[in-house]
Design a protein around this motif. Structure first.
Motif, PDB file in Angstrom:
ATOM      1  N   ALA A  94       0.051   5.192  -0.454  1.00 32.97           N
ATOM      2  CA  ALA A  94      -1.355   4.817  -0.379  1.00 32.97           C
ATOM      3  C   ALA A  94      -1.511   3.490   0.341  1.00 32.97           C
ATOM      4  N   ASN A  95      -2.646   3.311   0.999  1.00 32.08           N
ATOM      5  CA  ASN A  95      -2.983   2.023   1.580  1.00 32.08           C
ATOM      6  C   ASN A  95      -4.061   1.355   0.732  1.00 32.08           C
ATOM      7  N   PRO A  96      -4.008   0.041   0.604  1.00 31.42           N
ATOM      8  CA  PRO A  96      -4.954  -0.657  -0.271  1.00 31.42           C
ATOM      9  C   PRO A  96      -6.421  -0.395   0.045  1.00 31.42           C
ATOM     10  N   ASP A  97      -6.766  -0.236   1.335  1.00 32.63           N
ATOM     11  CA  ASP A  97      -8.173  -0.026   1.687  1.00 32.63           C
ATOM     12  C   ASP A  97      -8.702   1.321   1.212  1.00 32.63           C
ATOM     13  N   ASP A  98      -7.810   2.270   0.919  1.00 29.63           N
ATOM     14  CA  ASP A  98      -8.241   3.566   0.369  1.00 29.63           C
ATOM     15  C   ASP A  98      -8.374   3.521  -1.148  1.00 29.63           C
ATOM     16  N   LEU A  99      -7.698   2.557  -1.779  1.00 36.53           N
ATOM     17  CA  LEU A  99      -7.612   2.550  -3.236  1.00 36.53           C
ATOM     18  C   LEU A  99      -8.794   1.829  -3.876  1.00 36.53           C
ATOM     19  N   THR A 100      -9.957   2.434  -3.736  1.00 32.62           N
ATOM     20  CA  THR A 100     -11.139   1.949  -4.437  1.00 32.62           C
ATOM     21  C   THR A 100     -10.959   2.224  -5.930  1.00 32.62           C
ATOM     22  N   PRO A 101     -11.719   1.560  -6.791  1.00 30.82           N
ATOM     23  CA  PRO A 101     -11.614   1.862  -8.223  1.00 30.82           C
ATOM     24  C   PRO A 101     -11.790   3.342  -8.531  1.00 30.82           C
ATOM     25  N   GLU A 102     -12.728   3.989  -7.828  1.00 28.93           N
ATOM     26  CA  GLU A 102     -12.973   5.421  -8.067  1.00 28.93           C
ATOM     27  C   GLU A 102     -11.759   6.255  -7.660  1.00 28.93           C
ATOM     28  N   ILE A 117       2.459   1.826  -2.670  1.00 25.50           N
ATOM     29  CA  ILE A 117       1.344   1.178  -1.986  1.00 25.50           C
ATOM     30  C   ILE A 117       1.849   0.296  -0.842  1.00 25.50           C
ATOM     31  N   GLY A 118       1.317   0.542   0.339  1.00 23.87           N
ATOM     32  CA  GLY A 118       1.735  -0.197   1.533  1.00 23.87           C
ATOM     33  C   GLY A 118       1.049  -1.545   1.645  1.00 23.87           C
ATOM     34  N   ILE A 119       1.472  -2.481   0.809  1.00 25.69           N
ATOM     35  CA  ILE A 119       0.899  -3.831   0.846  1.00 25.69           C
ATOM     36  C   ILE A 119       1.306  -4.539   2.140  1.00 25.69           C
ATOM     37  N   ASP A 137      -7.319  -9.614   0.186  1.00 26.02           N
ATOM     38  CA  ASP A 137      -8.098  -9.421  -1.044  1.00 26.02           C
ATOM     39  C   ASP A 137      -8.005  -7.981  -1.529  1.00 26.02           C
ATOM     40  N   GLU A 138      -8.046  -7.020  -0.596  1.00 30.54           N
ATOM     41  CA  GLU A 138      -7.915  -5.605  -0.981  1.00 30.54           C
ATOM     42  C   GLU A 138      -6.531  -5.328  -1.557  1.00 30.54           C
ATOM     43  N   ALA A 139      -5.512  -5.981  -0.994  1.00 30.66           N
ATOM     44  CA  ALA A 139      -4.145  -5.796  -1.507  1.00 30.66           C
ATOM     45  C   ALA A 139      -4.061  -6.208  -2.967  1.00 30.66           C
ATOM     46  N   SER A 154       5.278   1.414  -6.881  1.00 32.69           N
ATOM     47  CA  SER A 154       6.129   0.737  -5.906  1.00 32.69           C
ATOM     48  C   SER A 154       5.227   0.101  -4.859  1.00 32.69           C
ATOM     49  N   ILE A 155       5.630  -1.051  -4.350  1.00 34.39           N
ATOM     50  CA  ILE A 155       4.908  -1.619  -3.214  1.00 34.39           C
ATOM     51  C   ILE A 155       5.880  -1.857  -2.066  1.00 34.39           C
ATOM     52  N   ASP A 156       5.358  -1.798  -0.859  1.00 32.84           N
ATOM     53  CA  ASP A 156       6.126  -2.102   0.351  1.00 32.84           C
ATOM     54  C   ASP A 156       5.795  -3.515   0.810  1.00 32.84           C
ATOM     55  N   LEU A 157       6.818  -4.252   1.217  1.00 30.03           N
ATOM     56  CA  LEU A 157       6.648  -5.549   1.862  1.00 30.03           C
ATOM     57  C   LEU A 157       7.478  -5.566   3.143  1.00 30.03           C
ATOM     58  N   ILE A 158       7.017  -6.318   4.134  1.00 28.12           N
ATOM     59  CA  ILE A 158       7.741  -6.451   5.403  1.00 28.12           C
ATOM     60  C   ILE A 158       8.133  -7.910   5.594  1.00 28.12           C
ATOM     61  N   TYR A 159       9.401  -8.135   5.958  1.00 29.37           N
ATOM     62  CA  TYR A 159       9.884  -9.494   6.219  1.00 29.37           C
ATOM     63  C   TYR A 159      10.279  -9.622   7.689  1.00 29.37           C
ATOM     64  N   GLY A 160      10.581 -10.849   8.104  1.00 29.84           N
ATOM     65  CA  GLY A 160      10.935 -11.074   9.509  1.00 29.84           C
ATOM     66  C   GLY A 160       9.736 -11.025  10.436  1.00 29.84           C
ATOM     67  N   ILE A 161       8.525 -11.162   9.880  1.00 24.89           N
ATOM     68  CA  ILE A 161       7.315 -11.164  10.701  1.00 24.89           C
ATOM     69  C   ILE A 161       7.259 -12.479  11.485  1.00 24.89           C
ATOM     70  N   PRO A 162       6.965 -12.435  12.792  1.00 21.91           N
ATOM     71  CA  PRO A 162       6.876 -13.673  13.572  1.00 21.91           C
ATOM     72  C   PRO A 162       5.912 -14.681  12.935  1.00 21.91           C
ATOM     73  N   ASN A 163       6.308 -15.935  12.951  1.00 22.61           N
ATOM     74  CA  ASN A 163       5.540 -17.065  12.398  1.00 22.61           C
ATOM     75  C   ASN A 163       5.502 -17.089  10.871  1.00 22.61           C
ATOM     76  N   MET A 164       6.251 -16.203  10.203  1.00 20.81           N
ATOM     77  CA  MET A 164       6.303 -16.242   8.740  1.00 20.81           C
ATOM     78  C   MET A 164       7.348 -17.273   8.308  1.00 20.81           C
ATOM     79  N   SER A 165       6.897 -18.307   7.640  1.00 20.49           N
ATOM     80  CA  SER A 165       7.805 -19.359   7.183  1.00 20.49           C
ATOM     81  C   SER A 165       8.577 -18.900   5.947  1.00 20.49           C
ATOM     82  N   ILE A 166       9.616 -19.624   5.619  1.00 25.22           N
ATOM     83  CA  ILE A 166      10.394 -19.328   4.418  1.00 25.22           C
ATOM     84  C   ILE A 166       9.508 -19.434   3.182  1.00 25.22           C
TER      85      ILE A 166
END
Length: 378
Positions: A94-102, A117-119, A137-139, A154-166
Motif C-alpha cells: 500500500a502507499n500512504p496516499d491511498d490509506l485514508t481512514p476509510e 506500506i511504502g513509506i 504527513d500522510e506517511a 511492514s514498512i519500506d524505507l530507502i537509504y543512500g538517497i542523494p543529499n541524505m545526511s547521516i
C-alpha cells in the motif's frame, strides 16, 4: 508450502527509481481484474491436491489503487479454486496516499491481515526527489491509524538517497521505531536504466548516488535495528520474532509459488515461468483462455546458482549437505574452493555445515554470491 503472488500493474504516478511493470492509466482496470481472476482459475491445476496455500501477496504497482471490494473479488477467486490455510498470511502492498481512514478500516475488516506500506522516507525533500505520490504527513498519519487496526505491518524505507545526511537517516529509522512496526524492509536507492533517475542525474538535477554513503547508511541501519530486537533475516528485511514475512521467507528458501498478473514470475522447483509484461496483451490472451507466459527449464547449474544467491542473502545461509545431496559432491568441492578467498577476507564464514555471510560481507552479498556461481559445469 505454497504461495500466490498477485501483481497489480497500476500506479498513480511513476517514481523516478522504479523499474517494475506498471501503468498510470486505469482504463483497463476492470478487464485486468477479470483477467487476473481467469488466470487464477486456469492455473489451479499447477498446485497439487495436497498443497495448501500459506501466503497470498498483492504487489505491484500499487495494489491499493483497487478498492477493497475489488481486492476481495481476487481473494475470493483464490479461496474458491485453492485450499488456503486458515492462518494464511494475506499481504497487500500500500502507499500512504491511498490509506485514508476509510480505506484502512475496510482493509482491516477483510481477510487481509498484513500491510506492507511504502513509506520510503518520512521527509518531504526525499519524497519529492523520488517523485513519490505521498508526503511526510500522510506517511505518519496513515501509520498512526494502521498500527491500531493491524498487528502485522511492514514498512519500506530507502537509504543512500542523494543529499541524505547521516543524522537525517538516523531520524528516519527512529521514526519507524516510534510507530513500533514489527517488520521493516530497507533498500538502497539504485539507478536502473529504464527509469527517470539516470536521466535526472545526467542533467545535474539530482546528485549521483554514492555507494560509500549507502554502505554507511546500511551499517547504521543493521546496528540500530538489531539493538532494537529485530532479526536481520534477509539482506533487505528485518523482523521481530514471529513477524518475518512468510512470503519473503518462502521466496528466499526456494519454496514453490505462483505469480499471477502481467510480468509476474512463478517457480515450481524445476521450472521458472514469467508472464508477458504488457497489460493489453495479457488481458487479450486471458480473454481467450490462453496463459501469456514463457517457461524455462532450470538446469542443475541454474538451480545451484539460484540457491547460492538466495541462501547467502539470509540468516539460513547455504547448507553444504544440501549442496551435496541435491547437486553432487563436485558442486560442494567447487563451492568451498571458490569461497576460500572470501573466507580469508572475512566476508564469508563456515558455521559447521553452513556457509554464511559475515557482518562485513552483508552489504556485498550479491557480489560475493556471483564469485561462487558455477559457470562451466553441470
Amino acid at each position: 508450502m505454497s504461495g500466490i503472488y498477485i501483481h497489480i500493474p497500476f500506479c498513480k504516478q511513476a517514481c523516478h527509481y522504479c523499474d517494475f511493470h506498471f501503468s498510470t492509466s486505469m482504463k483497463k482496470k476492470e478487464d485486468m481484474i477479470s483477467a487476473i481472476c481467469n488466470e487464477i482459475v486456469l492455473r489451479s491445476p499447477e498446485i497439487l491436491d495436497n498443497e495448501i496455500i500459506q501466503t497470498i501477496y498483492f504487489g505491484g504497482g500499487t495494489p491499493t489503487v483497487l478498492t477493497t471490494e475489488e481486492l476481495l473479488v481476487i481473494i475470493n477467486t483464490i479461496f474458491e479454486n485453492y485450499t488456503v490455510s486458515k492462518d494464511a498470511e494475506i499481504t497487500v502492498e500500500a502507499n500512504p496516499d491511498d490509506l485514508t481512514p476509510e480505506k484502512i478500516k475496510s482493509l482491516a475488516s477483510s481477510p487481509i491481515n498484513r500491510l506492507s506500506i511504502g513509506i520510503q522516507s518520512f521527509f518531504d525533500q526525499d519524497l519529492k526527489l523520488m517523485n513519490r505520490a505521498h508526503n511526510a504527513d500522510e506517511a505518519k498519519s496513515c501509520l498512526s491509524l494502521a498500527t491500531q487496526l493491524f498487528d502485522n505491518i511492514s514498512i519500506d524505507l530507502i537509504y543512500g538517497i542523494p543529499n541524505m545526511s547521516i543524522n537525517h537517516w538516523k531520524q528516519n529509522i527512529q521514526l519507524a521505531l516510534d510507530f513500533k512496526v514489527p517488520h521493516i524492509s530497507c533498500y538502497a536507492l539504485t539507478v536502473e536504466p529504464n527509469t527517470a533517475l539516470p536521466k535526472l542525474i545526467e542533467k545535474g538535477k539530482i546528485p549521483p548516488v554514492n555507494d560509500d554513503i549507502a554502505q554507511h547508511h546500511f551499517e547504521i541501519l543493521t546496528a540500530t535495528l538489531e539493538n532494537e530486537g529485530f532479526k536481520h533475516y534477509e539482506l533487505s528485511n528485518f523482523g521481530k520474532p514471529k513477524y518475518f514475512s512468510k512470503n519473503n521467507t518462502a521466496y528466499w528458501q526456494n519454496k514453490v509459488y505462483l505469480g499471477i498478473g502481467p510480468s509476474a514470475h512463478s517457480y515450481n522447483g524445476k521450472q521458472r515461468s514469467w508472464n508477458i509484461n504488457n497489460n493489453i496483451k495479457y488481458i487479450n490472451a486471458l480473454q481467450q483462455n490462453i496463459l501469456p507466459n514463457e517457461v524455462e527449464e532450470l538446469s542443475i547449474r541454474d538451480r545451484y546458482n539460484e540457491y547460492i544467491m538466495t541462501g547467502l542473502r539470509t540468516i539460513w545461509g547455504v547448507s553444504l549437505e544440501k549442496i551435496s545431496q541435491e547437486f553432487g559432491i563436485a558442486y560442494k568441492d567447487y563451492l568451498l574452493k571458490q569461497a576460500q578467498k572470501n573466507i580469508e577476507e572475512h566476508l564469508l564464514f563456515l558455521d559447521g555445515d553452513t556457509l554464511l555471510v559475515t557482518k562485513k560481507g552483508k552489504f556485498l552479498s550479491d557480489g560475493i554470491a556471483s564469485d561462487l556461481f558455477l559457470v562451466n559445469l553441470g
